[in-house]
Design a protein around this motif. Sequence first.
Motif, PDB file in Angstrom:
ATOM      1  N   LEU A   1       0.822  -1.208   0.000  1.00  0.00           N
ATOM      2  CA  LEU A   1       0.000   0.000   0.000  1.00  0.00           C
ATOM      3  C   LEU A   1       0.854   1.255   0.000  1.00  0.00           C
ATOM      4  O   LEU A   1       1.845   1.341   0.744  1.00  0.00           O
ATOM      5  CB  LEU A   1      -0.910   0.011   1.228  1.00  0.00           C
ATOM      6  CG  LEU A   1      -1.792  -1.231   1.447  1.00  0.00           C
ATOM      7  CD1 LEU A   1      -2.604  -1.067   2.721  1.00  0.00           C
ATOM      8  CD2 LEU A   1      -2.697  -1.453   0.251  1.00  0.00           C
ATOM      9  N   PRO A   2       0.470   2.245  -0.807  1.00  0.00           N
ATOM     10  CA  PRO A   2       1.133   3.553  -0.724  1.00  0.00           C
ATOM     11  C   PRO A   2       0.733   4.253   0.568  1.00  0.00           C
ATOM     12  O   PRO A   2      -0.255   3.881   1.222  1.00  0.00           O
ATOM     13  CB  PRO A   2       0.601   4.303  -1.953  1.00  0.00           C
ATOM     14  CG  PRO A   2      -0.695   3.639  -2.271  1.00  0.00           C
ATOM     15  CD  PRO A   2      -0.547   2.216  -1.878  1.00  0.00           C
ATOM     16  N   LEU A   3       1.470   5.300   0.917  1.00  0.00           N
ATOM     17  CA  LEU A   3       1.264   5.976   2.194  1.00  0.00           C
ATOM     18  C   LEU A   3      -0.137   6.562   2.320  1.00  0.00           C
ATOM     19  O   LEU A   3      -0.741   6.521   3.400  1.00  0.00           O
ATOM     20  CB  LEU A   3       2.318   7.082   2.365  1.00  0.00           C
ATOM     21  CG  LEU A   3       2.349   7.765   3.733  1.00  0.00           C
ATOM     22  CD1 LEU A   3       2.610   6.743   4.831  1.00  0.00           C
ATOM     23  CD2 LEU A   3       3.415   8.864   3.754  1.00  0.00           C
ATOM     24  N   THR A   4      -0.684   7.108   1.224  1.00  0.00           N
ATOM     25  CA  THR A   4      -2.022   7.706   1.288  1.00  0.00           C
ATOM     26  C   THR A   4      -3.082   6.651   1.607  1.00  0.00           C
ATOM     27  O   THR A   4      -4.015   6.895   2.384  1.00  0.00           O
ATOM     28  CB  THR A   4      -2.360   8.390  -0.044  1.00  0.00           C
ATOM     29  OG1 THR A   4      -2.163   7.457  -1.120  1.00  0.00           O
ATOM     30  CG2 THR A   4      -1.483   9.609  -0.270  1.00  0.00           C
ATOM     31  N   VAL A   5      -2.946   5.466   1.026  1.00  0.00           N
ATOM     32  CA  VAL A   5      -3.904   4.385   1.302  1.00  0.00           C
ATOM     33  C   VAL A   5      -3.746   3.897   2.733  1.00  0.00           C
ATOM     34  O   VAL A   5      -4.742   3.587   3.408  1.00  0.00           O
ATOM     35  CB  VAL A   5      -3.712   3.233   0.306  1.00  0.00           C
ATOM     36  CG1 VAL A   5      -4.662   2.082   0.623  1.00  0.00           C
ATOM     37  CG2 VAL A   5      -3.941   3.718  -1.123  1.00  0.00           C
TER      38      VAL A   5
ATOM     39  N   VAL B   1      -6.693   3.631   5.458  1.00  0.00           N
ATOM     40  CA  VAL B   1      -6.969   2.407   6.216  1.00  0.00           C
ATOM     41  C   VAL B   1      -6.906   2.680   7.712  1.00  0.00           C
ATOM     42  O   VAL B   1      -7.710   2.149   8.491  1.00  0.00           O
ATOM     43  CB  VAL B   1      -5.970   1.305   5.821  1.00  0.00           C
ATOM     44  CG1 VAL B   1      -6.096   0.102   6.755  1.00  0.00           C
ATOM     45  CG2 VAL B   1      -6.200   0.864   4.377  1.00  0.00           C
ATOM     46  N   ALA B   2      -5.963   3.518   8.126  1.00  0.00           N
ATOM     47  CA  ALA B   2      -5.848   3.865   9.543  1.00  0.00           C
ATOM     48  C   ALA B   2      -7.099   4.581  10.045  1.00  0.00           C
ATOM     49  O   ALA B   2      -7.534   4.373  11.184  1.00  0.00           O
ATOM     50  CB  ALA B   2      -4.609   4.733   9.768  1.00  0.00           C
TER      51      ALA B   2
ATOM     52  N   PRO C   1       3.191  -3.447   7.602  1.00  0.00           N
ATOM     53  CA  PRO C   1       4.431  -3.199   6.862  1.00  0.00           C
ATOM     54  C   PRO C   1       4.936  -1.764   7.006  1.00  0.00           C
ATOM     55  O   PRO C   1       6.150  -1.528   7.115  1.00  0.00           O
ATOM     56  CB  PRO C   1       4.041  -3.505   5.410  1.00  0.00           C
ATOM     57  CG  PRO C   1       2.917  -4.477   5.516  1.00  0.00           C
ATOM     58  CD  PRO C   1       2.155  -4.037   6.721  1.00  0.00           C
ATOM     59  N   THR C   2       4.008  -0.814   7.024  1.00  0.00           N
ATOM     60  CA  THR C   2       4.413   0.582   7.228  1.00  0.00           C
ATOM     61  C   THR C   2       4.979   0.772   8.623  1.00  0.00           C
ATOM     62  O   THR C   2       5.971   1.490   8.820  1.00  0.00           O
ATOM     63  CB  THR C   2       3.208   1.518   7.021  1.00  0.00           C
ATOM     64  OG1 THR C   2       2.686   1.314   5.702  1.00  0.00           O
ATOM     65  CG2 THR C   2       3.609   2.969   7.187  1.00  0.00           C
ATOM     66  N   ILE C   3       4.347   0.124   9.600  1.00  0.00           N
ATOM     67  CA  ILE C   3       4.854   0.202  10.965  1.00  0.00           C
ATOM     68  C   ILE C   3       6.239  -0.425  11.047  1.00  0.00           C
ATOM     69  O   ILE C   3       7.146   0.109  11.701  1.00  0.00           O
ATOM     70  CB  ILE C   3       3.883  -0.498  11.936  1.00  0.00           C
ATOM     71  CG1 ILE C   3       2.530   0.217  11.945  1.00  0.00           C
ATOM     72  CG2 ILE C   3       4.457  -0.543  13.347  1.00  0.00           C
ATOM     73  CD1 ILE C   3       1.468  -0.486  12.764  1.00  0.00           C
TER      74      ILE C   3
END
Length: 366
Positions: A32-36, A40-41, A242-244
């Motif tokens: 996922l890109p950062l905006t998505v 989701v958050a 994954p972003t975390i």
Amino acid sequence: MTAQTRSPLLHWTAVVPVLAAVALIATWGRELPLTVVALVAVFLAGAVLAAVHHAEVVAHRVGEPFGSLVLAVAVTVIEVALIVTLMISGGGKTSSLARDTVFAAVMITCNGILGLCLLSGALRRRVAIFNSEGTGAALATVATLATLSLVLPTFTTSKLGSEFSTPQLAFAAVASLGLYGLFVAVQTVRHRDYFLPITTGGVVVDAEEHAAPPSTRTALTSLGLLLVALIAVVGNAKAVSPTIESAVAALGFPHAVVGIVIALLVLLPETLAAVRAARRDRIQTSLNLALGSAMASIGLTIPAIAIASIWLHGPLVLGLGPTQMVLLGLTFIVGILTVVPGRATPLQGGVHLAVFAAFLFLAVSP
């Protein structure tokens, strides 16, 4: 419970879990890109709030202490499913995932949630009142489960490393499930009165006097939406993991911090529900949620992992390290001293929060 079955918020609490579930389906297994991730958050936060609302509706219908079991068991079942799925697909790198997740859940519930509730309740009413018999029984069960499942593997000699042999794992699974089932029977049937809320004035609350319970249809609808919301919470937490992980790696923190962050997100509905109960002078309900969640996390996870170990490849590390065992022991010592009097001041809440802060700090800086 003070859930309002005709609340004007009912509309968004019905829509948000569905939207969060749709977001989960659309993003599952994708990079996922950062905006998505940000979107989701947002759905994740909305699903958490909706879960708390629907849990209170169901709890108001079935009454205490059954209501406290609804959210704790629902969250734990979904959390266990997530752990097993990740361990099956993750290979050797997830060998300690079950241990780290269960230990984090115990520290979050027995120190973070419990301390926050005691502090919140005591600050509003000078002292927080609860039933020491029921709470003590719950704490003793959590301590026994945690020791059997997380401490003993470090010291057993049948297998090298912090692992159980197959017979030992089977024993731990049966003992965990048996103790949890016995506690639920005691809590809901044999000694139900030990787990009912007690007001600051010493009045046992067996029902909410100021609001009629919701209808069966409303409660069943909320139960369904609660499950949808919880699935969305756990699934979307995994989607943003994954972003975390990237953020944790960029900060130079140990990888175990990722599991703590995910556990915090998954347990957020229980945290909010427990704090709201504490602010309404229902400290016992808060403690039922906190200790019940810790108990369910161990009592359901270990049997599930024991069954999944048939298909798992590689080691299954369950034993805690020295620092973790010190924190676990301190948690239970402080918990005993908190529970025995049946009442707590802001000091006890602050002590539990200090232990929780130490857990977080030492996870970041071991």
